[in-house]
Design a protein around this motif. Structure first.
Motif, PDB file in Angstrom:
ATOM      1  N   PRO A   1       0.788  -1.227   0.000  1.00  0.00           N
ATOM      2  CA  PRO A   1       0.000   0.000   0.000  1.00  0.00           C
ATOM      3  C   PRO A   1       0.827   1.287   0.000  1.00  0.00           C
ATOM      4  O   PRO A   1       0.467   2.236  -0.663  1.00  0.00           O
ATOM      5  CB  PRO A   1      -0.844  -0.109   1.271  1.00  0.00           C
ATOM      6  CG  PRO A   1      -0.973  -1.577   1.488  1.00  0.00           C
ATOM      7  CD  PRO A   1       0.336  -2.164   1.026  1.00  0.00           C
ATOM      8  N   GLY A   2       1.937   1.329   0.720  1.00  0.00           N
ATOM      9  CA  GLY A   2       2.719   2.565   0.783  1.00  0.00           C
ATOM     10  C   GLY A   2       3.618   2.807  -0.402  1.00  0.00           C
ATOM     11  O   GLY A   2       4.226   3.875  -0.518  1.00  0.00           O
ATOM     12  N   ASP A   3       3.708   1.844  -1.320  1.00  0.00           N
ATOM     13  CA  ASP A   3       4.605   2.019  -2.461  1.00  0.00           C
ATOM     14  C   ASP A   3       4.150   3.135  -3.396  1.00  0.00           C
ATOM     15  O   ASP A   3       4.967   3.836  -3.971  1.00  0.00           O
ATOM     16  CB  ASP A   3       4.718   0.725  -3.270  1.00  0.00           C
ATOM     17  CG  ASP A   3       5.647  -0.284  -2.628  1.00  0.00           C
ATOM     18  OD1 ASP A   3       6.295   0.047  -1.613  1.00  0.00           O
ATOM     19  OD2 ASP A   3       5.723  -1.415  -3.143  1.00  0.00           O
ATOM     20  N   VAL A   4       2.849   3.256  -3.600  1.00  0.00           N
ATOM     21  CA  VAL A   4       2.297   4.298  -4.459  1.00  0.00           C
ATOM     22  C   VAL A   4       1.122   4.914  -3.722  1.00  0.00           C
ATOM     23  O   VAL A   4       0.225   4.200  -3.270  1.00  0.00           O
ATOM     24  CB  VAL A   4       1.847   3.742  -5.819  1.00  0.00           C
ATOM     25  CG1 VAL A   4       1.172   4.825  -6.652  1.00  0.00           C
ATOM     26  CG2 VAL A   4       3.032   3.148  -6.575  1.00  0.00           C
ATOM     27  N   THR A   5       1.137   6.238  -3.590  1.00  0.00           N
ATOM     28  CA  THR A   5       0.053   6.922  -2.879  1.00  0.00           C
ATOM     29  C   THR A   5      -0.409   8.138  -3.667  1.00  0.00           C
ATOM     30  O   THR A   5       0.355   8.734  -4.430  1.00  0.00           O
ATOM     31  CB  THR A   5       0.497   7.387  -1.474  1.00  0.00           C
ATOM     32  OG1 THR A   5       1.616   8.265  -1.609  1.00  0.00           O
ATOM     33  CG2 THR A   5       0.866   6.199  -0.592  1.00  0.00           C
ATOM     34  N   LEU A   6      -1.673   8.491  -3.470  1.00  0.00           N
ATOM     35  CA  LEU A   6      -2.244   9.719  -4.008  1.00  0.00           C
ATOM     36  C   LEU A   6      -2.582  10.584  -2.809  1.00  0.00           C
ATOM     37  O   LEU A   6      -3.295  10.141  -1.902  1.00  0.00           O
ATOM     38  CB  LEU A   6      -3.517   9.430  -4.814  1.00  0.00           C
ATOM     39  CG  LEU A   6      -4.183  10.675  -5.394  1.00  0.00           C
ATOM     40  CD1 LEU A   6      -3.742  10.873  -6.829  1.00  0.00           C
ATOM     41  CD2 LEU A   6      -5.691  10.564  -5.326  1.00  0.00           C
ATOM     42  N   SER A   7      -2.054  11.812  -2.789  1.00  0.00           N
ATOM     43  CA  SER A   7      -2.320  12.718  -1.674  1.00  0.00           C
ATOM     44  C   SER A   7      -3.778  13.121  -1.644  1.00  0.00           C
ATOM     45  O   SER A   7      -4.492  13.005  -2.645  1.00  0.00           O
ATOM     46  CB  SER A   7      -1.466  13.980  -1.816  1.00  0.00           C
ATOM     47  OG  SER A   7      -1.901  14.741  -2.954  1.00  0.00           O
ATOM     48  N   THR A   8      -4.226  13.605  -0.480  1.00  0.00           N
ATOM     49  CA  THR A   8      -5.566  14.184  -0.412  1.00  0.00           C
ATOM     50  C   THR A   8      -5.620  15.305  -1.443  1.00  0.00           C
ATOM     51  O   THR A   8      -4.738  16.157  -1.477  1.00  0.00           O
ATOM     52  CB  THR A   8      -5.849  14.751   0.990  1.00  0.00           C
ATOM     53  OG1 THR A   8      -5.710  13.706   1.949  1.00  0.00           O
ATOM     54  CG2 THR A   8      -7.238  15.359   1.066  1.00  0.00           C
ATOM     55  N   PRO A   9      -6.610  15.305  -2.313  1.00  0.00           N
ATOM     56  CA  PRO A   9      -6.683  16.357  -3.325  1.00  0.00           C
ATOM     57  C   PRO A   9      -6.676  17.751  -2.693  1.00  0.00           C
ATOM     58  O   PRO A   9      -7.286  17.986  -1.655  1.00  0.00           O
ATOM     59  CB  PRO A   9      -7.999  16.072  -4.045  1.00  0.00           C
ATOM     60  CG  PRO A   9      -8.166  14.590  -3.876  1.00  0.00           C
ATOM     61  CD  PRO A   9      -7.661  14.310  -2.486  1.00  0.00           C
ATOM     62  N   SER A  10      -5.960  18.652  -3.331  1.00  0.00           N
ATOM     63  CA  SER A  10      -5.846  20.035  -2.883  1.00  0.00           C
ATOM     64  C   SER A  10      -6.764  20.896  -3.746  1.00  0.00           C
ATOM     65  O   SER A  10      -6.767  20.762  -4.975  1.00  0.00           O
ATOM     66  CB  SER A  10      -4.390  20.487  -3.036  1.00  0.00           C
ATOM     67  OG  SER A  10      -4.268  21.851  -2.758  1.00  0.00           O
ATOM     68  N   VAL A  11      -7.519  21.767  -3.099  1.00  0.00           N
ATOM     69  CA  VAL A  11      -8.463  22.616  -3.816  1.00  0.00           C
ATOM     70  C   VAL A  11      -8.084  24.077  -3.606  1.00  0.00           C
ATOM     71  O   VAL A  11      -7.894  24.532  -2.482  1.00  0.00           O
ATOM     72  CB  VAL A  11      -9.912  22.378  -3.325  1.00  0.00           C
ATOM     73  CG1 VAL A  11     -10.888  23.280  -4.063  1.00  0.00           C
ATOM     74  CG2 VAL A  11     -10.299  20.913  -3.476  1.00  0.00           C
TER      75      VAL A  11
END
Length: 177
Positions: A33-43
């Protein structure tokens, strides 16, 4: 880490088709799971971005889309309202990408980055650039067993939706708020 500069979205329809193809292929090796992550979208106003960190040993390509919050069937292309797909992201690097308005009904994107006001749930998937390798992301783009993350819920874009004024309760000529 090296930062990747995003390239314009070549084909939103192709990205959506690729995401659907990833979702229906045979299971692939389990990914950490930690190999590829998407950050919380920034608005920022009506512009939405997200950062993908590739800590895996593979070069990857990714797709992310947003559907109206609470949509019971977000996996259909008609549900997508915002979308991005990435060029190849080399192992050990990060990239920040801007979502584009996506017309799920028509299957097209005009390259517009000003997302309409609203609340969106964000889904994503990344796969190793070499077919047959690992993949990461959220259901429904991956099965529950393959998923390495959960989607982001109720991301507010633009001006908050005003709450409607409650109707007063009246008894004859006397009304209560």
């Amino acid at each position: 880490m090296r930062t990747i500069t995003p390239r314009p979205l070549a084909s939103a329809a192709a990205a959506t088709v690729a995401a659907a193809a990833w979702a229906i292929t045979a299971p692939i090796a389990a990914a950490a799971p930690g190999d590829v992550t998407l950050s919380t979208p920034s608005v920022n106003g009506n512009t939405v971005t997200a950062t993908i960190a590739n800590n895996s040993a593979d070069d990857i390509v990714c797709t992310s889309f947003g559907a109206d919050a609470g949509n019971p069937n977000p996996a259909t292309t008609q549900s997508a309202r915002l979308l991005f797909d990435t060029p190849e992201i080399p192992a050990g690097t990060t990239g920040t990408y801007t979502y584009l308005v996506y017309d799920g009904d028509a299957g097209t994107s005009a390259g517009v980055t000003e997302i309409p006001d609203g609340y969106y749930d964000i889904y994503w998937t990344c796969t190793a650039a070499l077919p047959g390798d690992e993949r990461w992301g959220t259901p429904p783009l991956l099965t529950a067993e393959e998923a390495t993350a959960t989607h982001y819920r109720n991301i507010q874009v633009g001006a908050p939706t005003p709450e409607p004024e409650p109707e007063p309760t009246c008894f004859g000529s006397v009304c209560l708020p």
